[in-house]
Structures are given as C-alpha cells and as structure tokens.
Design an enzyme around this catalytic site. Structure first.
Site, PDB file in Angstrom:
ATOM      1  N   SER A  14       0.846  -1.206   0.000  1.00 23.22           N
ATOM      2  CA  SER A  14       0.000   0.000   0.000  1.00 23.22           C
ATOM      3  C   SER A  14       0.876   1.249   0.000  1.00 23.22           C
ATOM      4  CB  SER A  14      -0.898  -0.024   1.256  1.00 23.22           C
ATOM      5  OG  SER A  14      -1.146   1.281   1.724  1.00 23.22           O
TER       6      SER A  14
HETATM    7  N1  LIG Z   1      -6.658   8.277   2.360  1.00 22.10           N
HETATM    8  C1  LIG Z   1      -6.223   7.095   3.054  1.00 22.10           C
HETATM    9  C2  LIG Z   1      -6.332   5.917   2.137  1.00 22.10           C
HETATM   10  C3  LIG Z   1      -6.100   4.622   2.883  1.00 22.10           C
HETATM   11  C4  LIG Z   1      -6.518   3.435   2.030  1.00 22.10           C
HETATM   12  O1  LIG Z   1      -7.440   3.509   1.231  1.00 22.10           O
HETATM   13  N2  LIG Z   1      -5.816   2.338   2.249  1.00 22.10           N
HETATM   14  C5  LIG Z   1      -6.129   1.135   1.508  1.00 22.10           C
HETATM   15  C6  LIG Z   1      -4.843   0.432   1.132  1.00 22.10           C
HETATM   16  S1  LIG Z   1      -3.919   1.405  -0.003  1.00 22.10           S
HETATM   17  C7  LIG Z   1      -6.950   0.222   2.397  1.00 22.10           C
HETATM   18  O2  LIG Z   1      -6.718   0.112   3.562  1.00 22.10           O
HETATM   19  N3  LIG Z   1      -7.941  -0.441   1.788  1.00 22.10           N
HETATM   20  C8  LIG Z   1      -8.767  -1.384   2.458  1.00 22.10           C
HETATM   21  C9  LIG Z   1     -10.169  -0.901   2.703  1.00 22.10           C
HETATM   22  O3  LIG Z   1     -10.490   0.255   2.371  1.00 22.10           O
HETATM   23  O4  LIG Z   1     -10.953  -1.703   3.196  1.00 22.10           O
HETATM   24  C10 LIG Z   1      -4.785   7.271   3.541  1.00 22.10           C
HETATM   25  O5  LIG Z   1      -4.048   8.042   2.926  1.00 22.10           O
HETATM   26  O6  LIG Z   1      -4.408   6.666   4.550  1.00 22.10           O
END
Ligand SMILES: N[C@@H](CCC(=O)N[C@@H](CS)C(=O)NCC(=O)O)C(=O)O
Length: 239
Positions: A14
């Site tokens: 990520s």
């Molecule tokens: N805007 C957030 C985005 C975080 C995000 O979307 N992370 C993703 C991985 S890149 C995640 O955890 N996805 C799993 C989900 O949303 O369930 C940040 O910058 O921390």
C-alpha cells in the site's frame, strides 16, 4: 502503568503505508510492526474495525492515540517526534509549513486520487484501466512537473526534503508498481530519481511493496486471461 508503545498497522503493498513507514523512519520513531494482510481481508476483522471503523491501513496506535489517514499521521508524527536536527522535514514557520501542507493536500486530493481512479480496474481485477481517466492522471503529473519547474529547487518545498516529498514519493512508487511510464514529465522523473538516491529510507520501505503489487497485478491479469479463455471455449462448445 503499562508501557504503551507505537504500533504501526500496515501492508507493504500500500502506497499510503509506505509514506507513513518512511516518516516513522525519518523521525527515528521506534515502533512495532503489525502487518495487516489486505489480501486476506485482515483489515475487516472485528479487532481491526474496532480500532479503525474505516478499516484502512495505514493506522497507528501511538501510546494509545489511534490515527488513520496517512498524511494526518505524518503531520502528527512530525509534530510529536521532530527534533531540532530533523525539524526541517516539517518546518514550524507558518509560510514554510503552509507550502508543505499544500503539497500534502495536492497529493491526497489530486495526484494520488488520480492514480487510484485510473488504476482501480487493474489493481482489483487485472483489467485495463479506462483511457479517459488517464487524462486526470496526466493533468496531475503535469501540475507536479510545473510546481517543480517553477520552484527551481531540488525538492518540492525547497532545498531540503520535507514530509511532502515523502508523501509524493510514496504515490510515485505506486506508478512504479503499476509500471506506468512518466518519463515525459521530466521534472517529476528527475525529482523522483533524486529522492530515490538521497532519501535514505526509500529502498527499505518501498521496494518490497512495489514488487508485491507488481506480482499481485500479474496474478490478476493471468487469472482474468484464463477465465476469458474458459468462457470463450464454453461458448464455442455451446454453438
Ligand atoms: N486516504 C487514506 C487511504 C487509505 C486506504 O485507502 N488504504 C487502503 C490500502 S492502499 C486500504 O486500507 N484499503 C482497504 C479498505 O479500504 O478496506 C490514507 O491516505 O491513509
């Protein structure tokens, strides 16, 4: 009283996690690594959703203070852990800090947003991205190119690296992972090469995750091809 440590919940594949990881290292914060495997949906497990109802990584629990949203975490880490020696990473002067914040918000709302929008089909299903969404990405990269050109300094906000460079570098590593060619944005290319050479935590915090994403996308593309071939054969048999 029990000793409360800093826990970092993350997934190497990520980009926002890589941004926070590089920031933890840059401020010399000692932390416990808590790997959350998104491919096994560990982020949806009740214990994690209790910690972060939005079930996203990165998330930190710093001596009981729980935060998510990568750029907010980066600002918090800087506010809490900067020393005189590394305060330049997030300057206190309001004007200088304003410029860093501007780039952090550009990264979140424009650049990384465009990367996510364009590549969503590829990352989640191994499908080709929608061409019309590439315009948004190209426009964002063009803005970044112009910021760098008009700034006339080696890093996004001046002569030294700040957390804005770290955040944008993490976003650019997602382009590397997705094998997107940004050579035509010359300033962006040169700045990213400078960061990769000069920022000491780039390799340790980014390279493995970039390879993980590459392998995952390849797997999805292969699975999709096999599925399409199966469907093609099935439709021939039916005729
Ligand atoms: N805007 C957030 C985005 C975080 C995000 O979307 N992370 C993703 C991985 S890149 C995640 O955890 N996805 C799993 C989900 O949303 O369930 C940040 O910058 O921390």
């Amino acid at each position: 009283m029990a000793w409360l440590s800093t826990e970092f919940y993350f997934y190497k594949g990520s980009a926002p996690c890589r941004a926070v990881w590089m920031t933890l290292k840059a401020f010399n914060v000692e932390f416990e690594e808590k790997n959350v495997d998104l491919l096994k949906a560990e982020n949806k497990r009740p214990w994690f959703v209790r910690l972060n109802p939005q079930h996203t990584v990165p998330t930190i629990s710093d001596q009981g203070c729980v935060l998510w949203e990568s750029r907010a975490i980066m600002m918090y880490l800087a506010n809490k852990y900067a020393t005189e020696a590394n305060q330049y990473l997030y300057p206190k002067d309001p004007e200088e800090r304003g410029k860093v914040d501007r780039m952090l918000f550009f990264d979140m709302g424009t650049l990384y947003h465009a990367i996510k929008e364009y590549f969503a089909p590829k990352i989640h299903q191994g499908m080709s991205p929608e061409q019309e969404k590439e315009n948004l990405l190209k426009t964002s990269l063009d803005y970044l190119d112009q910021f760098l050109e008009s700034g006339g300094v080696p890093y996004l906000c001046g002569e030294r690296i700040t957390i804005a460079d770290i955040a944008v570098l993490a976003s650019i590593t997602e382009l590397d992972a997705l094998e997107y060619n940004y050579k035509c944005f010359g300033e962006v290319l040169r700045w990213s090469q400078r960061m990769k050479e000069n920022f000491p935590h780039y390799k340790d915090c980014c390279l493995e995750g970039v390879e993980m994403t590459k392998a995952r996308v390849k797997q999805l593309e292969d699975d999709l091809k096999k599925q399409m071939e199966k469907e093609r054969k099935a439709s021939i048999t039916k005729k």
